[in-house]
Design a protein around this motif. Sequence first.
Motif, PDB file in Angstrom:
ATOM      1  N   PHE A   6      12.829 107.033   5.479  1.00 44.08           N
ATOM      2  CA  PHE A   6      11.947 106.942   6.652  1.00 44.08           C
ATOM      3  C   PHE A   6      12.597 107.581   7.870  1.00 44.08           C
ATOM      4  O   PHE A   6      11.937 108.250   8.660  1.00 44.08           O
ATOM      5  CB  PHE A   6      11.603 105.477   6.946  1.00 44.08           C
ATOM      6  N   GLY A   7      13.897 107.344   8.036  1.00 47.40           N
ATOM      7  CA  GLY A   7      14.624 107.931   9.160  1.00 47.40           C
ATOM      8  C   GLY A   7      14.643 109.444   9.096  1.00 47.40           C
ATOM      9  O   GLY A   7      14.453 110.122  10.119  1.00 47.40           O
ATOM     10  N   LEU A   8      14.858 109.984   7.903  1.00 48.31           N
ATOM     11  CA  LEU A   8      14.847 111.439   7.734  1.00 48.31           C
ATOM     12  C   LEU A   8      13.470 112.020   8.039  1.00 48.31           C
ATOM     13  O   LEU A   8      13.347 113.034   8.737  1.00 48.31           O
ATOM     14  CB  LEU A   8      15.278 111.819   6.308  1.00 48.31           C
ATOM     15  N   ILE A   9      12.434 111.379   7.510  1.00 51.49           N
ATOM     16  CA  ILE A   9      11.073 111.863   7.760  1.00 51.49           C
ATOM     17  C   ILE A   9      10.741 111.782   9.253  1.00 51.49           C
ATOM     18  O   ILE A   9      10.229 112.735   9.840  1.00 51.49           O
ATOM     19  CB  ILE A   9      10.039 111.067   6.925  1.00 51.49           C
ATOM     20  N   GLY A  10      11.045 110.635   9.864  1.00 48.62           N
ATOM     21  CA  GLY A  10      10.758 110.460  11.289  1.00 48.62           C
ATOM     22  C   GLY A  10      11.533 111.444  12.157  1.00 48.62           C
ATOM     23  O   GLY A  10      10.975 112.030  13.095  1.00 48.62           O
ATOM     24  N   ALA A  11      12.813 111.641  11.848  1.00 51.32           N
ATOM     25  CA  ALA A  11      13.628 112.574  12.636  1.00 51.32           C
ATOM     26  C   ALA A  11      13.132 114.006  12.466  1.00 51.32           C
ATOM     27  O   ALA A  11      13.040 114.766  13.436  1.00 51.32           O
ATOM     28  CB  ALA A  11      15.095 112.462  12.225  1.00 51.32           C
ATOM     29  N   GLN A  28      25.422 104.013   8.890  1.00 47.59           N
ATOM     30  CA  GLN A  28      25.609 103.559  10.266  1.00 47.59           C
ATOM     31  C   GLN A  28      24.546 104.109  11.216  1.00 47.59           C
ATOM     32  O   GLN A  28      24.480 103.690  12.358  1.00 47.59           O
ATOM     33  CB  GLN A  28      27.011 103.911  10.772  1.00 47.59           C
ATOM     34  N   TYR A  29      23.705 105.019  10.752  1.00 45.58           N
ATOM     35  CA  TYR A  29      22.677 105.620  11.602  1.00 45.58           C
ATOM     36  C   TYR A  29      21.266 105.153  11.277  1.00 45.58           C
ATOM     37  O   TYR A  29      20.309 105.665  11.823  1.00 45.58           O
ATOM     38  CB  TYR A  29      22.759 107.151  11.534  1.00 45.58           C
ATOM     39  N   ILE A  30      21.126 104.194  10.367  1.00 47.23           N
ATOM     40  CA  ILE A  30      19.792 103.679  10.051  1.00 47.23           C
ATOM     41  C   ILE A  30      19.485 102.445  10.866  1.00 47.23           C
ATOM     42  O   ILE A  30      20.308 101.831  11.451  1.00 47.23           O
ATOM     43  CB  ILE A  30      19.590 103.393   8.553  1.00 47.23           C
ATOM     44  N   VAL A  51      20.136 116.024  15.462  1.00 49.16           N
ATOM     45  CA  VAL A  51      21.437 115.401  15.210  1.00 49.16           C
ATOM     46  C   VAL A  51      21.263 114.179  14.308  1.00 49.16           C
ATOM     47  O   VAL A  51      22.017 113.979  13.344  1.00 49.16           O
ATOM     48  CB  VAL A  51      22.132 115.026  16.538  1.00 49.16           C
ATOM     49  N   LYS A  52      20.254 113.352  14.591  1.00 54.23           N
ATOM     50  CA  LYS A  52      20.001 112.177  13.750  1.00 54.23           C
ATOM     51  C   LYS A  52      19.700 112.599  12.316  1.00 54.23           C
ATOM     52  O   LYS A  52      20.213 111.998  11.363  1.00 54.23           O
ATOM     53  CB  LYS A  52      18.832 111.362  14.315  1.00 54.23           C
ATOM     54  N   PHE A  53      18.892 113.634  12.154  1.00 59.20           N
ATOM     55  CA  PHE A  53      18.558 114.123  10.815  1.00 59.20           C
ATOM     56  C   PHE A  53      19.823 114.537  10.070  1.00 59.20           C
ATOM     57  O   PHE A  53      20.029 114.161   8.914  1.00 59.20           O
ATOM     58  CB  PHE A  53      17.580 115.307  10.924  1.00 59.20           C
ATOM     59  N   CYS A  54      20.686 115.297  10.734  1.00 56.34           N
ATOM     60  CA  CYS A  54      21.941 115.749  10.106  1.00 56.34           C
ATOM     61  C   CYS A  54      22.849 114.567   9.781  1.00 56.34           C
ATOM     62  O   CYS A  54      23.487 114.545   8.720  1.00 56.34           O
ATOM     63  CB  CYS A  54      22.661 116.738  11.008  1.00 56.34           C
ATOM     64  N   ARG A  55      22.909 113.588  10.664  1.00 59.18           N
ATOM     65  CA  ARG A  55      23.736 112.403  10.406  1.00 59.18           C
ATOM     66  C   ARG A  55      23.219 111.616   9.209  1.00 59.18           C
ATOM     67  O   ARG A  55      23.998 111.077   8.417  1.00 59.18           O
ATOM     68  CB  ARG A  55      23.783 111.515  11.636  1.00 59.18           C
ATOM     69  N   LEU A  56      21.907 111.520   9.081  1.00 58.47           N
ATOM     70  CA  LEU A  56      21.332 110.800   7.939  1.00 58.47           C
ATOM     71  C   LEU A  56      21.550 111.542   6.622  1.00 58.47           C
ATOM     72  O   LEU A  56      21.482 110.934   5.555  1.00 58.47           O
ATOM     73  CB  LEU A  56      19.843 110.539   8.168  1.00 58.47           C
ATOM     74  N   LEU A  57      21.813 112.813   6.692  1.00 61.30           N
ATOM     75  CA  LEU A  57      22.142 113.581   5.489  1.00 61.30           C
ATOM     76  C   LEU A  57      23.627 113.472   5.139  1.00 61.30           C
ATOM     77  O   LEU A  57      24.027 113.795   4.027  1.00 61.30           O
ATOM     78  CB  LEU A  57      21.783 115.056   5.679  1.00 61.30           C
ATOM     79  N   GLY A  58      24.428 113.012   6.080  1.00 61.94           N
ATOM     80  CA  GLY A  58      25.880 112.953   5.899  1.00 61.94           C
ATOM     81  C   GLY A  58      26.340 111.777   5.053  1.00 61.94           C
ATOM     82  O   GLY A  58      25.563 110.936   4.601  1.00 61.94           O
TER      83      GLY A  58
END
Length: 156
Positions: free
Chosen positions: A84-89, A154-156, A142-149
């Motif tokens: 959801f975070g990836l889609i939203g970002a 820690q970013y959800i 940045v959030k999208f890239c962090r969620l891929l890392g």
Amino acid sequence: MLKRTRQFAEGTSAAIFALLFLVFVIQVTMRFVFNKPLAWSDELIVVLYILMVFWSAATLLKEKEHVMLDLVYEALPPGGRRVFGLIGAALTAGLMLVLLPQAFDYVKFMHREKTPVLDIPFSYVFAPFIIFVTIVAVQYLVKFCRLLGRNWRQYI
């Protein structure tokens, strides 16, 4: 570096608010104490308010402080929150990046119009919106890239 950037953003917001408040106090004093209202003060207060809102919303508000409906998101396991975070970002960043050229064109178009009293081009009045759109797009990229890392939890 992030701490300095945050301090700069806070200082800028505080300075804008202080200037807005000062103009407001001057306006009230001139109107009610000296019975000589100032024509320019209302206009400047509106311009400073617009600047303060867009600057502060883009630089100081954390995502958790925004109003959102997160009943489904909170019920999901961490992996679902990540999706959801990836889609939203991606959607937020994508929409902001699509909006950016149109916002720039509108602000550029508004350069021909000026405020009635201070004669400030409306392009200057609406320029903070471009800053807002740009910063929000970068934040969600940045959030999208962090969620891929690797440390995505820690970013959800």
